[in-house]
Each structure stands twice: as C-alpha cells, then as structure tokens.
Design an enzyme around this catalytic site. Structure first.
Site, PDB file in Angstrom:
ATOM      1  N   ASP A  88      97.638 108.431  33.484  1.00  0.00           N
ATOM      2  CA  ASP A  88      98.181 107.085  33.378  1.00  0.00           C
ATOM      3  C   ASP A  88      99.049 106.870  34.622  1.00  0.00           C
ATOM      4  OD1 ASP A  88      99.762 104.880  32.886  1.00  0.00           O
ATOM      5  OD2 ASP A  88     100.323 105.477  30.850  1.00  0.00           O
TER       6      ASP A  88
ATOM      7  N   TYR B 298     100.332  88.549  36.628  1.00  0.00           N
ATOM      8  CA  TYR B 298      99.348  89.123  37.558  1.00  0.00           C
ATOM      9  C   TYR B 298      99.642  88.707  39.006  1.00  0.00           C
ATOM     10  CZ  TYR B 298      94.804  90.511  39.436  1.00  0.00           C
ATOM     11  OH  TYR B 298      93.819  91.099  40.176  1.00  0.00           O
TER      12      TYR B 298
HETATM   13  C1  BGC Z   1      91.258  88.720  39.360  1.00  0.00           C
HETATM   14  C2  BGC Z   1      89.977  88.108  38.846  1.00  0.00           C
HETATM   15  C3  BGC Z   1      89.691  86.797  39.556  1.00  0.00           C
HETATM   16  C4  BGC Z   1      89.808  86.925  41.064  1.00  0.00           C
HETATM   17  C5  BGC Z   1      89.697  85.588  41.774  1.00  0.00           C
HETATM   18  C6  BGC Z   1      91.163  88.827  40.870  1.00  0.00           C
HETATM   19  O1  BGC Z   1      92.287  89.460  41.390  1.00  0.00           O
HETATM   20  O2  BGC Z   1      91.461  89.993  38.756  1.00  0.00           O
HETATM   21  O3  BGC Z   1      90.074  87.894  37.454  1.00  0.00           O
HETATM   22  O4  BGC Z   1      88.385  86.351  39.241  1.00  0.00           O
HETATM   23  O5  BGC Z   1      91.034  87.526  41.407  1.00  0.00           O
HETATM   24  O6  BGC Z   1      90.484  84.600  41.179  1.00  0.00           O
END
Ligand code: BGC
Length: 266
Positions: free
Chosen positions: A65, A164
């Site tokens: 991990d 993210y």
């Molecule tokens: C994400 C994807 C996304 C892509 C473009 C990536 O970093 O993990 O889910 O499709 O970026 O938006």
C-alpha cells in the site's frame, strides 16, 4: 538491436491495471527488469509478471500500500533482494472518489490525497535514498529516474473532483520542487500527464457511444488514448534519450490541454 532500457531495473506502482499495467509492459518490452507493485489485485500483477518472464524478461510482483511507509520500504527491499537495486521508478498509483463538493466526505478527500500525493512522496523518498545508496551505474547517464504519474488535471480544473484535481495540482509542484533539489545529483524527476486513457478509472466516459462522442469533443486528435501511449512516453522519459529533460511535465493527451472549446469560439 540493443533495447533502450537493457540492464536497468524499473519499479512501477499500481501496475496491476490501467496505465500502470501498460507502463510496466512497455518498460519490460524495452528490456528493463520490472517490479510490478499492486495493492489489491495480486492476480493480474502476477499474471503480467509471468507473461514477461515467459517472453524472456524478468519481473516480480510485490504487494504494498503506497500510503504506508513501512510497506513502501519493504517493496524497495524486495526490489533490492531480487534485482540488487532500481534505476527507474514510476510513481503511478492513483484513484478517484468523485462527488459534488458540498457532499464530499472527509474520507473521500483523504483517500485521494493519500494515494495520489502522499503515495508519490513515500515512493519518491525511498527511490531517492536507493539511488544515493547504490551510486552511479554504467547502465544510464543519470543516477536514477523518477517519473510521477500526473494528469491533465494538474492544470485543467475539474468540477465534482476537487480532491483529484488538488492531488494532481500537488503532483505538479511536488515533482518540480523535488527535481530542482536532486538534479545536481543527476537524478531526473519528471511527470507524465495523461489525458483520457481507456482504463477502468474512466470507463463511464467511454463505454457507451454517446458518452464517448461527448469525450471526443475534448480531444482534438480525435481518439481516446491507450495505456500503451503512456507506456511509450515512459520508456523515452526513463531512457538516456531524454537525458537533458529535467523537471518537466510531458502531456500525452491528444491535445486535451489545448482548450479545444476555443477552436470555433471566443
Ligand atoms: C482521469 C480520467 C479522465 C482524464 C481526462 C484522468 O486523470 O483519471 O478519469 O478521463 O483525466 O479528463
């Protein structure tokens, strides 16, 4: 013909699926011995290791991990025990936990930051220590190469994914600050920023035709990427062919970062 990464050892985190899987395959095809890290999907990492060995390469699947310092250190120990050292480290493990901002749980925030950013910190720290411990090797001009897996979302804001996007924005300055710190030792740190690559993480965006058509509006080059597109970039970035490339993000995104909405607007 000599392969680009012959006699080198590479470690790829999150190699049991998606981009990590493709990167591991490409590094092995380029002649590197590969350590395939997995977290939960031991089977597919072991299967890939078997395939690489059957094809005449060398590979080892190691569970860890990446958010846990002890497990990361054990992973590097396993790497040293089997191959003596590591020359190329791809800090790739990453995940998404999407939700509208007001509903985002602290757990969803922390889970994403822990894997996508702290995981890169722990992996990179062990990598830098190992490069220093081992010293120069004739297999490469650099003492070591670290590749951070970023995303187009290190620069493209992403509603309902603030966790993210914040993690990948963090990877941008993490990578550059670390690159500045260790470049004098000839450790090369760079990122790859993939766009939309056909993997499990974004299957909702490409599985159905209408969704895929919507996605393609964001990609001037007119196709969704494959893990091998990233694998080929990783091979180059890990090789001496890119020896003067230091502290940069290589966007591999079919033009997604070109603001395609502006092609006939603005
Ligand atoms: C994400 C994807 C996304 C892509 C473009 C990536 O970093 O993990 O889910 O499709 O970026 O938006």
């Amino acid at each position: 013909m000599e392969k680009l990464l012959e006699n080198q050892v590479a470690l790829v985190t999150g190699a049991s699926s998606g981009i990590g899987y493709g990167v591991a395959q490409a590094l092995a095809n380029a002649g590197a011995a590969v350590v395939l890290n997995y977290h939960t999907h031991a089977e597919s990492a072991k299967k890939l290791a078997d395939e690489i060995e059957k094809a005449g390469g060398a590979a080892l699947a190691v569970g860890a991990d990446v958010t846990d310092r002890d497990q990361v250190e054990s992973m590097f120990d396993a790497c040293r025990a089997r191959f003596g050292t590591v020359d190329i480290v791809v800090a790739n493990s990453g995940l998404q936990r999407d939700s509208a901002f007001a509903e985002m749980t602290l757990e969803d925030w922390q889970t994403v930051l822990a894997t996508n950013l702290t995981g890169q910190f722990l992996t990179a720290q062990s990598a830098v220590k190992e490069f220093r411990r081992r010293g120069p090797r004739p297999v490469s001009k650099a003492l070591g190469k670290l590749i951070c897996m970023s995303s187009v979302h290190e620069v493209i804001p992403w509603a309902r994914r603030v966790n993210y996007a914040a993690s990948k924005g963090g990877v941008l300055m993490f990578m550059k600050s670390l690159a500045q710190e260790v470049a004098p030792e000839r450790i090369r740190v760079n990122s790859i920023a993939p766009g939309a690559i056909r993997t499990r993480i974004n299957k909702d965006a490409w599985e159905s035709k209408p969704e895929q058509d919507r996605l393609l509006q964001l990609i001037p080059y007119g196709r969704v990427g494959n893990p091998d597109d990233i694998g080929k970039a990783a091979v180059w970035l890990a090789s001496d062919e890119s020896d003067y490339v230091v502290g940069t993000t290589l966007f591999v995104d079919g033009g997604m970062t070109l603001y395609p909405e502006f092609a006939d607007n603005g």
